[in-house]
Design a protein around this motif. Structure first.
Motif, PDB file in Angstrom:
ATOM      1  N   SER A  10       0.882   3.804   3.185  1.00 31.82           N
ATOM      2  CA  SER A  10       0.115   2.644   3.652  1.00 31.82           C
ATOM      3  C   SER A  10       0.045   1.578   2.579  1.00 31.82           C
ATOM      4  O   SER A  10       0.024   0.397   2.892  1.00 31.82           O
ATOM      5  CB  SER A  10      -1.279   3.005   4.135  1.00 31.82           C
ATOM      6  OG  SER A  10      -1.626   4.278   3.768  1.00 31.82           O
ATOM      7  N   ILE A  11       0.026   1.985   1.320  1.00 29.28           N
ATOM      8  CA  ILE A  11      -0.022   0.964   0.268  1.00 29.28           C
ATOM      9  C   ILE A  11       1.281   0.185   0.186  1.00 29.28           C
ATOM     10  O   ILE A  11       1.263  -1.040   0.105  1.00 29.28           O
ATOM     11  CB  ILE A  11      -0.367   1.612  -1.088  1.00 29.28           C
ATOM     12  CG1 ILE A  11      -1.840   1.981  -1.063  1.00 29.28           C
ATOM     13  CG2 ILE A  11      -0.092   0.659  -2.230  1.00 29.28           C
ATOM     14  CD1 ILE A  11      -2.344   2.525  -2.342  1.00 29.28           C
ATOM     15  N   VAL A  12       2.406   0.860   0.243  1.00 25.22           N
ATOM     16  CA  VAL A  12       3.652   0.119   0.065  1.00 25.22           C
ATOM     17  C   VAL A  12       4.061  -0.669   1.311  1.00 25.22           C
ATOM     18  O   VAL A  12       4.856  -1.590   1.214  1.00 25.22           O
ATOM     19  CB  VAL A  12       4.819   1.017  -0.401  1.00 25.22           C
ATOM     20  CG1 VAL A  12       4.537   1.587  -1.766  1.00 25.22           C
ATOM     21  CG2 VAL A  12       5.107   2.101   0.594  1.00 25.22           C
TER      22      VAL A  12
ATOM     23  N   VAL B 223       0.337   6.755  -0.003  1.00 21.13           N
ATOM     24  CA  VAL B 223       1.337   5.916  -0.659  1.00 21.13           C
ATOM     25  C   VAL B 223       2.021   5.023   0.361  1.00 21.13           C
ATOM     26  O   VAL B 223       2.225   3.826   0.133  1.00 21.13           O
ATOM     27  CB  VAL B 223       2.386   6.780  -1.392  1.00 21.13           C
ATOM     28  CG1 VAL B 223       3.415   5.903  -2.067  1.00 21.13           C
ATOM     29  CG2 VAL B 223       1.707   7.664  -2.408  1.00 21.13           C
TER      30      VAL B 223
END
Lengths: 341, 311
Positions: free
Chosen positions: A151-153, A149
């Motif tokens: 790395s995505i945000v 999560v």
């Protein structure tokens, strides 16, 4: 560590320990402050001994002087009738005329009002968002999901505003994904990207999308530093999940939150320049003019240099005052703020 | 509990989670964890969806785009035609080259000057060190203003020169503070040992300090690279000549403002659909960031925190 040069260079600086210096001066009889061998060496010696360091500093110092302090002095054009062709040394001084003109301009006040409105929205909706997300992610146990999560945000922080606006257009614009989907299902299309009435929400949404992950980093670090035994003893005392959050987690991030709030307040007049500039065409100046775009259009595009510089100066001074004031408040609450007293 | 959008891998992971959960923390309720899973899935989807849309549209073929009325989430026959077109010469290819050059040269110069100044400021006893440090820190609080900045760049004769994208942003005070904090944390004994061995300042910097700070230098370098690659406003302000535009300005003009690219500007005879062309430009602007991101990731949290706490 291999150092191959012969050990015949000048004596290392550290060879004259400061302790002995202070001792000898205190012992020396009054009157003559021992100007002999071991005070601070004279300036030229220190300059000579540090020439490598001085050379290393030179480009950086030049940069800060040339692109910070000179432009800072360049703010004199706020008090001038600046003529680009004769430069700011020759342009006539006009006192506060530019400021008078600025304050008499209704468009300026509209820009101020918009800026404050956008800033308020960001303070209410964007400021707490990273903390909320950090609390959510912190409550996950699986390290793999946490990392995933995170790395995505983080990603959107690194793309430019131009890209953010382009991406939003693709999804929310009149010819975008959502509109397409609605049309296919017999509903009317919606074009969020060019609707002045929803523009403030769009702007806030974009800011959250872009920087929620980035803002979260510092909270996550603060949360990771919380002493786990505090949770344990709270749990032993019968505190449930929510009470532990209220009495242990939130106090732990209080200092960081206040520091970030102070910083945000100091920056309250910069609500996101490129973002507004890029979307000004779509929603019109009335809805999107903020101080920065006002300065850009009046100062640079329309060539009204003095007024633009005056607006910039007003903005800078208010920003500095806000930091100072917010810091005072932070100190009053017993927090560190950005800088200590 | 495999509803996070991707499955947890088997029993091992669950076992591990059970072990890692602190003894005092009760496992979440069914509803609680389901709600959490939904929220997190939605957040991830919202973050990823725009990228996906752009990628797939840039790969879609003319027929598919016409059929769907503009958007294709899963192109059945991906084609690189749009990329071939925008990269076959003309304004977009030139912009990519300009952006790459500015990013490479700018990052190198920024790193050199930032490291040099940060190193000198991390040492005690350098004449002028303290006032210079204060001078740098002050820039974090106040900004000189756009108009005077423009005037200075203009009077230096940098308008319409690529240097106008590099020199005014050469050193970032925040990056400088991060580096300086790191250098100051290197144990003093190392410096002294090197001095006794006869190493000078320069040798200490290149042989001891830099090898020790590869990670933080990488972070700062990547921050600079991202800034140069994303440079939009300064380019708009200082470059009037559209032949010198970097990719972000091209992106703004042909995608955000939706001016259509003509076959002439692209230097080709016939055109793929505008939609996929635009998205190909978006992807080009995005690719370097996506390529750097995994490396960034590894280091940047640490870098940011050093700056935030020590600054």
């Amino acid at each position: 560590m291999r150092v191959t040069s012969p050990a015949t260079r000048r004596r290392p600086q550290a060879a004259s320990p400061p302790a002995s210096v202070s001792k000898s001066t205190s012992k020396s009889p009054s009157g003559k402050p021992g100007q002999q061998l071991h005070k601070r060496p004279p300036l030229w010696v220190r300059l000579r001994d540090n020439w490598v360091m001085l050379a290393l500093m030179a480009p950086g110092v030049l940069f800060f002087v040339g692109f910070f302090y000179v432009p800072m002095l360049g703010n004199v054009i706020a008090f001038q009738d600046y003529q680009p062709f004769i430069g700011f040394k020759e342009s006539p001084l006009v006192g506060l005329a530019n400021f008078q003109e600025l304050f008499a301009d209704p468009a300026f006040w509209e820009a101020v009002r918009n800026t404050l409105a956008f800033a308020a929205l960001q303070l209410i909706f964007f400021f707490p968002a990273p903390l909320a997300l950090a609390l959510l992610i912190n409550s996950l146990i699986s390290p793999r999901i946490k990392k995933f999560v995170q790395s995505i945000v983080y990603l959107p922080h690194f793309i430019s505003w131009v890209l953010v606006v382009a991406l939003f257009q693709q999804v929310l614009g009149g010819a975008g994904l959502v509109s397409n989907y609605l049309r296919d299902n017999g509903l009317s299309a919606l074009d969020v990207m060019s609707d002045p009435s929803t523009f403030p929400l769009l702007i806030t949404g974009q800011v959250i999308w872009k920087d929620i992950g980035w803002g979260m980093i510092i909270y996550l670090a603060a949360l990771a530093n919380v002493d786990q035994s505090l949770y344990e003893s709270a749990a032993v005392d019968g505190a449930g999940r929510w009470r532990r959050m209220w009495h242990v987690t939130l106090p732990a991030v209080r200092g960081v939150t206040i520091m970030l709030l102070v910083l945000r307040l100091g920056d309250v007049l910069s609500v996101g320049f490129e973002q507004f500039l890029l979307q000004r065409d779509a929603v019109g100046a009335r809805a999107s003019e903020v101080l920065d775009t006002y300065i850009y259009y009046h100062g640079v595009v329309y060539g009204d240099w003095g007024v633009g510089a005056a607006a910039g100066l007003v903005k800078g001074v208010i920003g500095a005052l806000m930091i100072w004031g917010a810091n005072k408040v932070a100190h009053a609450f017993g927090e560190h703020g950005v800088y200590s007293k | 509990m495999s509803s996070f959008g991707f499955p947890l891998r088997g029993k091992g992971e669950r076992q591990r989670i059970r072990e890692e959960r602190p003894a005092w923390e009760e496992p979440p309720s069914k509803i609680g964890s389901a709600a959490k899973a939904v929220v997190i899935t939605v957040i991830c989807a919202v973050m990823i969806l725009p990228f996906l849309t752009v990628l797939s549209t840039s790969l879609a073929s003319r027929e598919e785009i016409t059929a769907s009325g503009g958007f294709v989430l899963f192109p059945s026959e991906p084609t690189l035609e749009a990329y071939r077109t925008v990269l076959s010469g003309g304004i977009v290819s030139r912009a990519v080259v300009v952006s790459v050059l500015i990013t490479v040269v700018g990052t190198a110069l920024s790193l050199l000057t930032t490291i040099a100044l940060a190193y000198a400021l991390s040492k005690r006893g350098v004449p002028g060190g303290k006032p210079i440090l204060l001078m740098v820190l002050f820039t974090l609080l106040f900004a000189p203003g756009m108009v005077p900045m423009y005037v200075v760049v203009k009077e230096l004769g940098l308008l319409d020169s690529y240097w106008s994208l590099i020199l005014p942003v050469l050193i970032n005070a925040f990056n400088l503070v991060v580096l300086r904090a790191f250098f100051m944390n290197i144990p003093e004994e190392l410096y002294q040992a090197a001095r006794i061995d006869g190493a000078g300042d320069w040798r200490i910097l290149t042989r001891i300090v830099l090898p020790l700070s590869k990670g933080v230098v990488a972070v700062v370098g990547l921050f600079y690279a991202v800034t140069y690659w994303n440079a939009f406003f300064n380019a708009m302000l200082y470059l009037n000549d559209s032949g010198k535009w970097p990719i972000q300005l091209v992106l703004r003009t042909y995608v955000v403002q939706n001016k259509s690219m003509t076959a002439d500007q692209l230097g080709i005879a016939h055109m793929p659909p505008q939609q996929s062309l635009s998205m190909a430009v978006v992807m080009l602007a995005l690719l370097p960031i996506l390529a750097l991101f995994p490396f960034l990731q590894k280091y940047f949290t640490k870098g940011v925190l050093t700056g935030a706490i020590k600054g």
